[in-house]
Design a protein around this motif. Sequence first.
Motif, PDB file in Angstrom:
ATOM      1  N   THR A  52       0.830  -1.200   0.000  1.00  9.11           N
ATOM      2  CA  THR A  52       0.000   0.000   0.000  1.00  9.11           C
ATOM      3  C   THR A  52       0.869   1.257   0.000  1.00  9.11           C
ATOM      4  OG1 THR A  52      -0.113   0.003   2.417  1.00  9.11           O
ATOM      5  CG2 THR A  52      -1.872  -1.152   1.225  1.00  9.11           C
ATOM      6  N   ASN A  53       0.262   2.361  -0.389  1.00  5.94           N
ATOM      7  CA  ASN A  53       0.926   3.660  -0.289  1.00  5.94           C
ATOM      8  C   ASN A  53       0.441   4.349   0.987  1.00  5.94           C
ATOM      9  OD1 ASN A  53      -1.668   4.465  -0.960  1.00  5.94           O
ATOM     10  ND2 ASN A  53      -1.137   5.218  -2.991  1.00  5.94           N
ATOM     11  N   ASN A  54       0.525   5.668   1.053  1.00  2.51           N
ATOM     12  CA  ASN A  54       0.091   6.415   2.243  1.00  2.51           C
ATOM     13  C   ASN A  54      -1.417   6.635   2.292  1.00  2.51           C
ATOM     14  OD1 ASN A  54       2.710   6.758   3.275  1.00  2.51           O
ATOM     15  ND2 ASN A  54       3.052   8.500   1.911  1.00  2.51           N
ATOM     16  N   ALA A  55      -2.137   6.157   1.293  1.00  2.00           N
ATOM     17  CA  ALA A  55      -3.594   6.286   1.251  1.00  2.00           C
ATOM     18  C   ALA A  55      -4.220   4.896   1.133  1.00  2.00           C
ATOM     19  CB  ALA A  55      -4.016   7.174   0.079  1.00  2.00           C
ATOM     20  N   ASP A 103      -9.192   7.166  -7.223  1.00  3.71           N
ATOM     21  CA  ASP A 103      -8.977   7.252  -8.673  1.00  3.71           C
ATOM     22  C   ASP A 103      -7.554   7.651  -9.056  1.00  3.71           C
ATOM     23  OD1 ASP A 103     -11.610   6.539  -9.068  1.00  3.71           O
ATOM     24  OD2 ASP A 103     -12.316   8.592  -9.366  1.00  3.71           O
ATOM     25  N   ASP A 104      -6.587   7.327  -8.181  1.00  5.36           N
ATOM     26  CA  ASP A 104      -5.198   7.703  -8.488  1.00  5.36           C
ATOM     27  C   ASP A 104      -4.226   6.536  -8.312  1.00  5.36           C
ATOM     28  OD1 ASP A 104      -5.263   7.544  -5.731  1.00  5.36           O
ATOM     29  OD2 ASP A 104      -4.582   9.590  -5.379  1.00  5.36           O
ATOM     30  N   GLY A 105      -4.736   5.316  -8.300  1.00  4.74           N
ATOM     31  CA  GLY A 105      -3.875   4.145  -8.191  1.00  4.74           C
ATOM     32  C   GLY A 105      -3.072   4.135  -6.906  1.00  4.74           C
ATOM     33  N   ILE A 106      -1.956   3.406  -6.915  1.00  7.57           N
ATOM     34  CA  ILE A 106      -1.113   3.318  -5.716  1.00  7.57           C
ATOM     35  C   ILE A 106       0.283   3.881  -5.953  1.00  7.57           C
ATOM     36  CG2 ILE A 106      -2.353   1.408  -4.630  1.00  7.57           C
ATOM     37  CD1 ILE A 106      -0.365  -0.514  -5.913  1.00  7.57           C
ATOM     38  N   ASP A 107       0.484   4.505  -7.113  1.00  9.17           N
ATOM     39  CA  ASP A 107       1.775   5.119  -7.432  1.00  9.17           C
ATOM     40  C   ASP A 107       1.545   6.236  -8.448  1.00  9.17           C
ATOM     41  OD1 ASP A 107       4.404   5.770  -7.814  1.00  9.17           O
ATOM     42  OD2 ASP A 107       4.984   3.885  -8.737  1.00  9.17           O
ATOM     43  N   PHE A 108       0.926   7.331  -7.988  1.00 14.71           N
ATOM     44  CA  PHE A 108       0.587   8.442  -8.865  1.00 14.71           C
ATOM     45  C   PHE A 108       1.585   9.567  -8.660  1.00 14.71           C
ATOM     46  CE2 PHE A 108      -2.496  12.069  -9.798  1.00 14.71           C
ATOM     47  CZ  PHE A 108      -2.344  11.957 -11.164  1.00 14.71           C
ATOM     48  N   TRP A 109       2.198  10.000  -9.733  1.00 17.71           N
ATOM     49  CA  TRP A 109       3.271  10.991  -9.683  1.00 17.71           C
ATOM     50  C   TRP A 109       2.797  12.375  -9.224  1.00 17.71           C
ATOM     51  CZ3 TRP A 109       2.639  15.297 -12.677  1.00 17.71           C
ATOM     52  CH2 TRP A 109       1.679  15.229 -13.689  1.00 17.71           C
ATOM     53  N   ALA A 110       1.520  12.689  -9.372  1.00 18.64           N
ATOM     54  CA  ALA A 110       1.052  14.058  -9.145  1.00 18.64           C
ATOM     55  C   ALA A 110       0.453  14.293  -7.761  1.00 18.64           C
ATOM     56  CB  ALA A 110       0.035  14.427 -10.225  1.00 18.64           C
ATOM     57  N   ASN A 111       0.711  13.410  -6.799  1.00 21.38           N
ATOM     58  CA  ASN A 111       0.249  13.680  -5.441  1.00 21.38           C
ATOM     59  C   ASN A 111       1.289  13.171  -4.444  1.00 21.38           C
ATOM     60  OD1 ASN A 111      -0.134  10.894  -5.032  1.00 21.38           O
ATOM     61  ND2 ASN A 111      -2.319  11.003  -5.452  1.00 21.38           N
ATOM     62  N   ASN A 112       0.973  13.299  -3.189  1.00 18.39           N
ATOM     63  CA  ASN A 112       1.910  12.900  -2.130  1.00 18.39           C
ATOM     64  C   ASN A 112       1.456  11.631  -1.421  1.00 18.39           C
ATOM     65  OD1 ASN A 112       3.656  15.118  -2.520  1.00 18.39           O
ATOM     66  ND2 ASN A 112       2.228  16.430  -1.384  1.00 18.39           N
ATOM     67  N   ASP A 113       0.728  10.757  -2.116  1.00 22.44           N
ATOM     68  CA  ASP A 113       0.240   9.521  -1.499  1.00 22.44           C
ATOM     69  C   ASP A 113       1.336   8.473  -1.326  1.00 22.44           C
ATOM     70  OD1 ASP A 113      -2.275  10.555  -1.314  1.00 22.44           O
ATOM     71  OD2 ASP A 113      -3.163   9.304  -2.868  1.00 22.44           O
ATOM     72  N   GLY A 114       2.500   8.677  -1.912  1.00 26.59           N
ATOM     73  CA  GLY A 114       3.571   7.702  -1.811  1.00 26.59           C
ATOM     74  C   GLY A 114       3.465   6.641  -2.890  1.00 26.59           C
TER      75      GLY A 114
END
Length: 172
Positions: A52-55, A103-114
Amino acid sequence: ALWDALSTTNVFHATVKTPNNGTDEYEFNDHFETGFSVPEVVPSYFYIEFKTNNAANESSYQMVDENGTVLFQRTGMSNNTTYKDTFDLNYGCYQFYVNDSGDDGIDFWANNDGTGFVRIREVGGGVVKTFEGDFGESIIYNFTIDYPLEYEELNDIHAIDVYPNPTSDKFY
């Protein structure tokens, strides 16, 4: 979706002839073609490796058999955690479905979700499939276990009966 039927050379043809054993009043809508992909093959003994990422609260996944029965589902995951879920499936067709409610997957370049990742790995072996982490809302991966589905298996089918006709709901 991960499979792109538009880029394949496999084409499914459907033709309607003599509806209700009669003459067709409008023959221009009697034929339809669509592309399709033969599903990839996965070994029967494998595991899903999902980091998982940060979300993590946005992420979930499930394994579904050819009848639409949910065999396994994972929700409520923790941030930056790797999960390994092992499967020993019988011959058949299956679908692995990943959902991201953000709606941003688990590795999206345009946010800070990790950064997260998702893979299918053979137990005692290597990586079978790595999925792109920037997938938006979902991943839908259709596959078979231990044997390929091939066009040759379908060659002997020359006619299919569809009923009831007419219908306003479902055909069989």
